[in-house]
Design a protein around this motif. Sequence first.
Motif, PDB file in Angstrom:
ATOM      1  N   GLU A   1       0.831  -1.206   0.000  1.00 58.53           N
ATOM      2  CA  GLU A   1       0.000   0.000   0.000  1.00 58.53           C
ATOM      3  C   GLU A   1       0.866   1.258   0.000  1.00 58.53           C
ATOM      4  OE1 GLU A   1      -2.504  -0.478   3.380  1.00 58.53           O
ATOM      5  OE2 GLU A   1      -3.959  -1.759   2.334  1.00 58.53           O
ATOM      6  N   SER A   2       1.988   1.186   0.728  1.00 56.34           N
ATOM      7  CA  SER A   2       2.903   2.332   0.733  1.00 56.34           C
ATOM      8  C   SER A   2       3.467   2.574  -0.668  1.00 56.34           C
ATOM      9  CB  SER A   2       4.050   2.094   1.723  1.00 56.34           C
ATOM     10  OG  SER A   2       3.568   2.012   3.048  1.00 56.34           O
ATOM     11  N   ILE A   3       3.836   1.474  -1.335  1.00 55.24           N
ATOM     12  CA  ILE A   3       4.373   1.598  -2.689  1.00 55.24           C
ATOM     13  C   ILE A   3       3.324   2.180  -3.632  1.00 55.24           C
ATOM     14  CG2 ILE A   3       5.220   0.286  -4.683  1.00 55.24           C
ATOM     15  CD1 ILE A   3       6.484  -1.665  -2.657  1.00 55.24           C
ATOM     16  N   GLN A   4       2.082   1.662  -3.527  1.00 50.58           N
ATOM     17  CA  GLN A   4       1.008   2.170  -4.383  1.00 50.58           C
ATOM     18  C   GLN A   4       0.744   3.648  -4.128  1.00 50.58           C
ATOM     19  OE1 GLN A   4      -2.189  -0.493  -3.460  1.00 50.58           O
ATOM     20  NE2 GLN A   4      -1.370  -2.156  -4.724  1.00 50.58           N
ATOM     21  N   THR A   5       0.808   4.052  -2.858  1.00 53.02           N
ATOM     22  CA  THR A   5       0.600   5.464  -2.517  1.00 53.02           C
ATOM     23  C   THR A   5       1.686   6.336  -3.128  1.00 53.02           C
ATOM     24  OG1 THR A   5      -0.526   4.898  -0.461  1.00 53.02           O
ATOM     25  CG2 THR A   5       0.409   7.111  -0.618  1.00 53.02           C
ATOM     26  N   ILE A   6       2.927   5.866  -3.015  1.00 53.96           N
ATOM     27  CA  ILE A   6       4.050   6.634  -3.578  1.00 53.96           C
ATOM     28  C   ILE A   6       3.886   6.769  -5.085  1.00 53.96           C
ATOM     29  CG2 ILE A   6       6.532   6.608  -3.989  1.00 53.96           C
ATOM     30  CD1 ILE A   6       6.811   5.190  -1.271  1.00 53.96           C
ATOM     31  N   VAL A   7       3.589   5.626  -5.756  1.00 57.37           N
ATOM     32  CA  VAL A   7       3.472   5.653  -7.209  1.00 57.37           C
ATOM     33  C   VAL A   7       2.301   6.524  -7.654  1.00 57.37           C
ATOM     34  CG1 VAL A   7       3.017   4.240  -9.243  1.00 57.37           C
ATOM     35  CG2 VAL A   7       4.580   3.413  -7.481  1.00 57.37           C
ATOM     36  N   ALA A   8       1.145   6.404  -6.956  1.00 59.29           N
ATOM     37  CA  ALA A   8      -0.061   7.113  -7.382  1.00 59.29           C
ATOM     38  C   ALA A   8      -0.051   8.598  -7.026  1.00 59.29           C
ATOM     39  CB  ALA A   8      -1.290   6.441  -6.771  1.00 59.29           C
ATOM     40  N   ASP A   9       0.496   8.931  -5.856  1.00 56.86           N
ATOM     41  CA  ASP A   9       0.332  10.291  -5.342  1.00 56.86           C
ATOM     42  C   ASP A   9       1.602  11.124  -5.272  1.00 56.86           C
ATOM     43  OD1 ASP A   9      -2.369   9.706  -4.948  1.00 56.86           O
ATOM     44  OD2 ASP A   9      -1.994   8.899  -2.946  1.00 56.86           O
ATOM     45  N   PHE A  10       2.763  10.488  -5.332  1.00 55.47           N
ATOM     46  CA  PHE A  10       3.991  11.252  -5.112  1.00 55.47           C
ATOM     47  C   PHE A  10       4.990  11.189  -6.264  1.00 55.47           C
ATOM     48  CE2 PHE A  10       2.293  10.428  -0.926  1.00 55.47           C
ATOM     49  CZ  PHE A  10       2.475  11.634  -0.256  1.00 55.47           C
ATOM     50  N   MET A  11       4.786  10.248  -7.189  1.00 52.13           N
ATOM     51  CA  MET A  11       5.757  10.115  -8.279  1.00 52.13           C
ATOM     52  C   MET A  11       5.839  11.385  -9.127  1.00 52.13           C
ATOM     53  SD  MET A  11       7.313   7.087  -8.450  1.00 52.13           S
ATOM     54  CE  MET A  11       7.521   6.504 -10.121  1.00 52.13           C
TER      55      MET A  11
ATOM     56  N   ILE B   1       5.565  14.392  -8.085  1.00 55.59           N
ATOM     57  CA  ILE B   1       6.167  15.520  -7.358  1.00 55.59           C
ATOM     58  C   ILE B   1       7.678  15.413  -7.478  1.00 55.59           C
ATOM     59  CG2 ILE B   1       6.372  16.690  -5.138  1.00 55.59           C
ATOM     60  CD1 ILE B   1       3.703  15.457  -4.362  1.00 55.59           C
ATOM     61  N   ARG B   2       8.261  16.336  -8.135  1.00 51.91           N
ATOM     62  CA  ARG B   2       9.695  16.270  -8.375  1.00 51.91           C
ATOM     63  C   ARG B   2      10.393  17.509  -7.827  1.00 51.91           C
ATOM     64  NH1 ARG B   2      11.237  12.603 -12.318  1.00 51.91           N
ATOM     65  NH2 ARG B   2       9.507  11.482 -13.306  1.00 51.91           N
ATOM     66  N   SER B   3      11.641  17.327  -7.543  1.00 54.40           N
ATOM     67  CA  SER B   3      12.481  18.457  -7.161  1.00 54.40           C
ATOM     68  C   SER B   3      13.768  18.359  -7.953  1.00 54.40           C
ATOM     69  CB  SER B   3      12.792  18.420  -5.655  1.00 54.40           C
ATOM     70  OG  SER B   3      13.613  17.306  -5.355  1.00 54.40           O
ATOM     71  N   GLU B   4      14.553  19.381  -7.896  1.00 51.14           N
ATOM     72  CA  GLU B   4      15.796  19.383  -8.680  1.00 51.14           C
ATOM     73  C   GLU B   4      16.741  18.274  -8.247  1.00 51.14           C
ATOM     74  OE1 GLU B   4      17.514  23.175  -8.409  1.00 51.14           O
ATOM     75  OE2 GLU B   4      15.966  24.207  -9.558  1.00 51.14           O
ATOM     76  N   LYS B   5      16.676  17.904  -6.954  1.00 47.31           N
ATOM     77  CA  LYS B   5      17.583  16.894  -6.430  1.00 47.31           C
ATOM     78  C   LYS B   5      17.024  15.479  -6.570  1.00 47.31           C
ATOM     79  CE  LYS B   5      19.672  19.929  -2.969  1.00 47.31           C
ATOM     80  NZ  LYS B   5      19.946  20.114  -1.516  1.00 47.31           N
ATOM     81  N   ARG B   6      15.764  15.354  -6.982  1.00 48.61           N
ATOM     82  CA  ARG B   6      15.129  14.057  -7.035  1.00 48.61           C
ATOM     83  C   ARG B   6      15.695  13.216  -8.188  1.00 48.61           C
ATOM     84  NH1 ARG B   6      11.187  11.231  -9.414  1.00 48.61           N
ATOM     85  NH2 ARG B   6       9.832   9.946  -8.124  1.00 48.61           N
ATOM     86  N   GLU B   7      16.027  11.946  -7.845  1.00 47.80           N
ATOM     87  CA  GLU B   7      16.527  11.043  -8.866  1.00 47.80           C
ATOM     88  C   GLU B   7      15.351  10.389  -9.582  1.00 47.80           C
ATOM     89  OE1 GLU B   7      19.044   8.218  -7.042  1.00 47.80           O
ATOM     90  OE2 GLU B   7      20.471   9.699  -6.299  1.00 47.80           O
ATOM     91  N   SER B   8      15.597   9.896 -10.772  1.00 49.86           N
ATOM     92  CA  SER B   8      14.543   9.219 -11.522  1.00 49.86           C
ATOM     93  C   SER B   8      14.259   7.841 -10.927  1.00 49.86           C
ATOM     94  CB  SER B   8      14.969   9.064 -12.986  1.00 49.86           C
ATOM     95  OG  SER B   8      16.142   8.272 -13.071  1.00 49.86           O
ATOM     96  N   VAL B   9      13.009   7.417 -11.070  1.00 45.38           N
ATOM     97  CA  VAL B   9      12.575   6.114 -10.590  1.00 45.38           C
ATOM     98  C   VAL B   9      12.030   5.330 -11.767  1.00 45.38           C
ATOM     99  CG1 VAL B   9      10.939   4.886  -9.119  1.00 45.38           C
ATOM    100  CG2 VAL B   9      12.049   6.961  -8.274  1.00 45.38           C
ATOM    101  N   SER B  10      12.422   4.057 -11.860  1.00 45.98           N
ATOM    102  CA  SER B  10      11.914   3.221 -12.949  1.00 45.98           C
ATOM    103  C   SER B  10      11.609   1.828 -12.436  1.00 45.98           C
ATOM    104  CB  SER B  10      12.923   3.139 -14.096  1.00 45.98           C
ATOM    105  OG  SER B  10      14.081   2.416 -13.689  1.00 45.98           O
ATOM    106  N   ILE B  11      10.606   1.208 -13.044  1.00 42.04           N
ATOM    107  CA  ILE B  11      10.238  -0.170 -12.721  1.00 42.04           C
ATOM    108  C   ILE B  11      10.205  -0.948 -14.024  1.00 42.04           C
ATOM    109  CG2 ILE B  11       8.501  -1.700 -11.731  1.00 42.04           C
ATOM    110  CD1 ILE B  11       7.553   0.613 -10.010  1.00 42.04           C
ATOM    111  N   GLU B  12      11.003  -2.014 -14.086  1.00 38.79           N
ATOM    112  CA  GLU B  12      11.092  -2.819 -15.302  1.00 38.79           C
ATOM    113  C   GLU B  12      10.587  -4.230 -15.007  1.00 38.79           C
ATOM    114  OE1 GLU B  12      14.429  -3.863 -18.756  1.00 38.79           O
ATOM    115  OE2 GLU B  12      14.979  -2.804 -16.903  1.00 38.79           O
TER     116      GLU B  12
END
Length: 338
Positions: free
Chosen positions: A102-112, A114-125
């Motif tokens: 549920e935490s992962i789903q929340t991050i993917v749905a609601d926070f992915m 939201i970016r900042s200059e320091k934020r690294e890219s996230v990928s799921i393969e």
Amino acid sequence: MVPISPGDRGANSELALARTLYRLVLQHPTWTAGELAAAAGIPTAQVELLLENLEGLELLATSTTARGGYSPVDPEVAVLRLMAAEERKAAAFQHTLKATRESIQTIVADFMAIRSEKRESVSIEIFDTTDQVNVFLYDALSTVRSHECTMHPGGIPPVELLDDMLLRDKAAVDQGIQIRTLYERHIAEVDYVADYLTEVSQLGMDVRLTDHLPMRMMIFDDDRVLVPINPKVSEEGALAVRGAELVRSFQTFFDFCWHNALSWSQVTEARSLNITFSPQERLILHMLASGAKDEVIARRLGVSTRTLSRMISNLLERLGVQSRFQAALKVAAIGGFH
């Protein structure tokens, strides 16, 4: 003397004795271990071990009021208790796994987004073939920088695989890679697996064991993780997750399992104590850990409280502790004597 019943003839002798002893306990619930031994025609030490096994099967319950120190439990009730205990364990793991998902789903749905200059890219393969998984692992194992965490549930690995893993583990440790690895405790019963765990521990790897692991997981540094698409069916493929933000959630879940596991040294110490102490001594330690009083333990053993006091003093000395409370803590810390 109570003979072994015809229904038990031809069965495993220890199982037949356990059945005979259980029948005696049902008929004479106030008898001490010494009285049961006399009736069954076997040594008291063997009776103590059989009683301990029956207690492990929930067919006996420790009692502070019964003369013998225990009371019999109906087999149907014992089965229900064991099933309820297993269901609680499974529910606890499922609850933890559900919360992580549920935490992962929340991050993917609601926070992915939201970016900042320091934020690294996230990928799921998604990998649906073994070759894809092997390519990812080769790359990850070749480029890991500082640490890796691995979680291995399931069956016994073949000896050839462990030989290959030992060579790779040694090379990684020599390069200064910190490795933490989790296995299910049952695999340590296999001699060649126990030898492998001993060798990698001596190399400097941190090994821990636990009764149950919910899923397979491999974390590399703080930014890559490999997990199965379906934790229950690994053949369905795997997910390769890249990005520190998302990997952190998996790391938290790994750390939860890690802190509830026993170190390899604790497991080997427990195995050593199982060999060192007699069944009667293990029963004393078990009852001390459960908080039983001297009078109850003495009745259970069929000895005087003075004799019991001498036995406990000897056990405290062998455990290297000063008090019964410390002995109980040490027994709990090494996972008991089963």
